[in-house]
Design a protein around this motif. Structure first.
Motif, PDB file in Angstrom:
ATOM      1  N   VAL A  34      46.854  54.081  26.434  1.00 31.34           N
ATOM      2  CA  VAL A  34      46.455  54.427  27.822  1.00 31.34           C
ATOM      3  C   VAL A  34      45.512  53.435  28.275  1.00 31.34           C
ATOM      4  O   VAL A  34      44.514  53.068  27.488  1.00 31.34           O
ATOM      5  N   GLN A  35      45.559  53.118  29.600  1.00 31.85           N
ATOM      6  CA  GLN A  35      44.687  52.296  30.204  1.00 31.85           C
ATOM      7  C   GLN A  35      44.227  53.000  31.624  1.00 31.85           C
ATOM      8  O   GLN A  35      44.982  53.760  32.037  1.00 31.85           O
ATOM      9  N   VAL A  36      43.034  52.526  32.369  1.00 32.82           N
ATOM     10  CA  VAL A  36      43.043  52.899  33.426  1.00 32.82           C
ATOM     11  C   VAL A  36      42.863  51.674  34.284  1.00 32.82           C
ATOM     12  O   VAL A  36      42.008  50.545  33.977  1.00 32.82           O
ATOM     13  N   ASP A  37      43.092  52.033  35.612  1.00 38.05           N
ATOM     14  CA  ASP A  37      43.104  50.644  36.574  1.00 38.05           C
ATOM     15  C   ASP A  37      42.455  51.163  37.824  1.00 38.05           C
ATOM     16  O   ASP A  37      42.866  52.127  38.587  1.00 38.05           O
ATOM     17  N   VAL A  38      41.249  50.603  37.962  1.00 37.07           N
ATOM     18  CA  VAL A  38      40.343  50.929  38.938  1.00 37.07           C
ATOM     19  C   VAL A  38      39.930  49.630  39.904  1.00 37.07           C
ATOM     20  O   VAL A  38      39.991  48.621  39.356  1.00 37.07           O
ATOM     21  N   GLN A  39      39.772  49.731  41.138  1.00 36.03           N
ATOM     22  CA  GLN A  39      39.858  48.547  41.977  1.00 36.03           C
ATOM     23  C   GLN A  39      38.621  47.903  42.033  1.00 36.03           C
ATOM     24  O   GLN A  39      38.694  46.582  42.266  1.00 36.03           O
ATOM     25  N   PHE A  40      37.595  48.273  41.243  1.00 37.43           N
ATOM     26  CA  PHE A  40      36.524  47.261  41.216  1.00 37.43           C
ATOM     27  C   PHE A  40      36.486  46.287  39.859  1.00 37.43           C
ATOM     28  O   PHE A  40      35.629  45.494  39.870  1.00 37.43           O
ATOM     29  N   CYS A  41      37.428  46.784  39.024  1.00 36.93           N
ATOM     30  CA  CYS A  41      37.512  45.764  37.833  1.00 36.93           C
ATOM     31  C   CYS A  41      38.813  45.612  37.529  1.00 36.93           C
ATOM     32  O   CYS A  41      39.030  44.926  36.396  1.00 36.93           O
ATOM     33  N   GLY A  42      39.932  46.174  37.976  1.00 36.85           N
ATOM     34  CA  GLY A  42      41.281  45.948  37.418  1.00 36.85           C
ATOM     35  C   GLY A  42      41.613  46.987  36.232  1.00 36.85           C
ATOM     36  O   GLY A  42      40.964  48.112  36.150  1.00 36.85           O
ATOM     37  N   ARG A  43      42.498  46.516  35.489  1.00 40.08           N
ATOM     38  CA  ARG A  43      43.175  47.287  34.258  1.00 40.08           C
ATOM     39  C   ARG A  43      42.288  47.010  33.204  1.00 40.08           C
ATOM     40  O   ARG A  43      42.072  45.890  32.605  1.00 40.08           O
ATOM     41  N   LYS A  44      41.936  48.291  32.458  1.00 36.46           N
ATOM     42  CA  LYS A  44      41.113  48.148  31.075  1.00 36.46           C
ATOM     43  C   LYS A  44      41.978  48.881  30.280  1.00 36.46           C
ATOM     44  O   LYS A  44      42.172  50.289  30.618  1.00 36.46           O
ATOM     45  N   GLU A  45      41.702  48.943  28.952  1.00 43.03           N
ATOM     46  CA  GLU A  45      42.179  49.700  27.934  1.00 43.03           C
ATOM     47  C   GLU A  45      41.023  50.674  27.544  1.00 43.03           C
ATOM     48  O   GLU A  45      39.994  50.600  27.899  1.00 43.03           O
TER      49      GLU A  45
END
Length: 627
Positions: A34-45
């Motif tokens: 699972v990753q999260v993709d949020v506009q202020f920092c991109g895709r993160k594990e």
């Protein structure tokens, strides 16, 4: 209400901390990654703990409203517990709000008077079908029935729906705050749907507004259908001095083209992260005449936007032609984003319909920056990367509904729908990783559905119709050929649906006949997991009533999700034979059953004699004015 078991995929809303960091949580026992993709920092594990909860803390980030989504084993998934989401034809994002500490953001929800939002449907001769839009009315619109208002037509970007400029761009709250601070004129704002051909079973040949500058069906509808509808149904100042047009991305292209080719109708032009055609007859080569007609020509773009090079070139082109324009640039809002769109909106609203402020801005305008040769340019290759050819789902044929999901990493994909709540249907994968299933039944029903990929519920990424539930957002199957689908209704009159976001109430009023009559009152009680929008966007209360009223099978109605006890106490004693009907969503297991219950109730109302009494005050909370 019966639904899929979502215990395998749940989340707590993101937790912003005082230092600007945010903790994301997502519980999914079956996920491998699972990753999260949020506009202020991109895709993160994200990391999984012992109970199956995936967690990560990111930031700090500046206070703002940011789109984000989870990526579960390669599939994009909305946050199932976040009520705020990004309305879009394709991608499905949730919205993270990092609040300001002191109410300093233009879009903060402050304790000021708030305007109302109305959803309208109107027959478009240009489209050959019914089109839709959202209308913002300023806070005092209902108080003074004689006052008229200027109108700002505001268009959102490629793949966005007509809701984006209020659900993501928050134009209503920005304008509420500016009006309360006496920094902007009171105005009506109209939010059109920029890609109306998508509403049709078979789009017309020229329906490509994302790549074409003007002349398309959107432009014809805007000028020939929507604009006259607004002037006929709202109290507008219907002249070019009191009309503005603007938009973000593709919407900016559409706004500038239609504004520049109709300077007899618009005098305020705004482009947010966009540009338009440099080949418009009679505009660019007649600078003196064009400058006289435009009170404000405002252009904004981020220097890190992939459209920056094209937008800068257009600004330079205007300078060389001698056409005045205000130019603004940002460097800190992550490129082609709605953070930019909100910022530009807040900068321009105070200038609209204020000739002095607009002229001062135009006089202080700077020339376009000198080209460096390193500017990003929008090319056909960029277009293909950003907007690949979509998969069609759901696709309606004569014999069934075909659902499709591209999930090449999935081992199994099933379809769940509320027509078969206890049965998931296995989909078949092709060599490209596209899973497919065709249902031969329920062709003209409107129902909720989703995909279940290796145990994870997923909304259909190719269907822009999302059920406005409090938790997981299901997709909606709604055949455009259905008799209760707006697009197929033909040239009939439509009511208006108003949403009071402060009180979380919905009000619908059907079109009134030439001779005033007392409408029937229906109270629709949302279900446990429903919102104020559910009875309309999924239950079809407005569409069903419009259709039956046009067919002469029911009477004019006021339908609301509000508690109508005040009506029972104050109005009913004065109106013999008058009653309020109530339908409770939780009395029916599925939305098709709820729709049929409403249909039967409206038919019953049509057979009853009209109540006879002396008069009606009409002071109910969701009342609509007559222009």
């Amino acid at each position: 209400m019966t639904g899929i078991l979502c215990a395998t995929a749940a989340a707590a809303q993101p937790s912003p901390h005082g230092d600007g960091t945010v903790t994301f949580r997502y519980k999914n026992d079956s996920a491998r990654n699972v990753q999260v993709d949020v506009q202020f920092c991109g895709r993160k594990e994200m990391k999984r703990d012992a109970d199956g909860t995936w967690t990560v803390t990111l930031g700090p980030a500046a206070p703002d409203l940011y789109p984000y989504h989870f990526i579960v084993d390669g599939l994009s998934v909305m946050d199932p517990e976040n009520p705020q989401f990004f309305p879009n034809e394709g991608f499905k994002n949730s919205l993270l709000e990092i609040p300001s500490q002191n109410g300093s953001l233009p879009h903060d929800i402050r304790n000021v008077a708030h305007g109302r939002l109305e959803y309208i449907h109107y027959y478009s001769k240009s489209l050959g079908a019914t089109n839709q839009a959202v209308v913002y009315l300023p806070p005092r619109y209902m108080e003074d029935q004689q006052k008229r208002y200027p109108v700002f037509y505001l268009i959102s970007g490629t793949t966005d729906t007509e809701e984006v400029y209020y659900k993501v761009g928050r134009v209503n709250y920005i304008l509420d705050n500016l009006i309360a601070d006496k920094q902007a004129s009171e105005m009506i704002v109209v939010l059109p749907y920029g890609n109306p051909a998508k509403l049709l079973p078979t789009p017309p040949a020229d329906s490509q507004p994302q790549t074409k500058f003007g002349g398309d069906v959107f432009s014809r509808d805007l000028i020939n259908d929507l604009l006259p509808y607004i002037d006929s149904n709202y109290r507008t100042k219907a002249d070019h001095n009191h009309r503005a047009i603007g938009g973000f991305s593709r919407g900016g292209n559409q706004a500038l083209y239609n504004g520049l080719t109709n300077l007899d109708k618009f005098s305020y032009l705004c482009s947010y992260s966009s540009f338009t055609s440099t080949d418009i007859a009679g505009v660019y080569d007649n600078a003196a005449e064009t400058n006289k007609k435009i009170h404000l020509f405002w252009l904004g773009v981020g220097t890190d936007d992939f459209l920056y090079g094209n937008a800068r070139d257009y600004m330079e082109f205007l300078d060389k032609k001698g056409i005045r324009s205000v130019k603004e640039f940002t460097t800190d809002k992550f490129g082609h984003t709605w953070m930019n769109a909100k910022y530009f909106l807040a900068k321009t609203l105070p200038l609209l319909f204020n000739k002095k402020a607009a002229e001062n801005a135009m006089k202080g305008a700077q020339p376009a920056p000198v080209a460096t040769g390193r500017e990003q340019q929008f090319t056909p290759g960029v277009m293909t990367r950003l907007f690949p050819r979509p998969i069609i789902s759901p696709e309606y044929g004569e014999k069934g509904i075909t659902f499709r999901l591209k999930a090449p990493e999935a081992n199994q994909v099933e379809l769940w729908c509320e027509m078969l709540p206890d049965e998931r249907q296995t989909m078949v994968r092709d060599s490209d990783g596209v899973w497919t299933l065709t249902m031969s039944d329920y062709l003209f029903e409107t129902f909720r559905y989703c995909f279940v990929a290796d145990g994870t519920p997923v909304a259909d990424p190719n269907n822009m119709l999302l059920s406005p539930d409090k938790g997981f957002k299901y997709s909606i199957a709604d055949n455009p050929r259905s008799p209760f689908n707006f697009a197929s209704m033909g040239d009939i009159k439509h009511g208006r649906t108003g949403y009071d976001v402060e009180r979380q109430e919905a009000w619908y009023m059907s079109p009134l006949p030439p001779t005033p009559t007392i409408p029937a009152f229906i109270q629709l009680v949302p279900g446990e997991n429903d919102t104020m929008e559910s009875w309309f966007k999924l239950g079809g209360a407005d569409a069903i009533t419009d259709r039956l009223l046009a067919d002469g099978k029911t009477k004019p109605c006021v339908i609301t999700t509000s508690n109508l006890e005040f009506m029972q106490q104050s109005q009913m004693p004065q109106m013999p034979g008058f009653k309020i009907r109530t339908l409770r969503a939780d009395d029916y297991p599925t939305w098709p059953q709820r729709r049929r219950a409403l249909f039967r109730l409206l038919i019953e109302i049509g057979k009853e004699p009209a109540p006879s009494f002396g008069g009606f005050g009409g002071g109910f909370g969701g009342g609509f004015d007559q222009p």
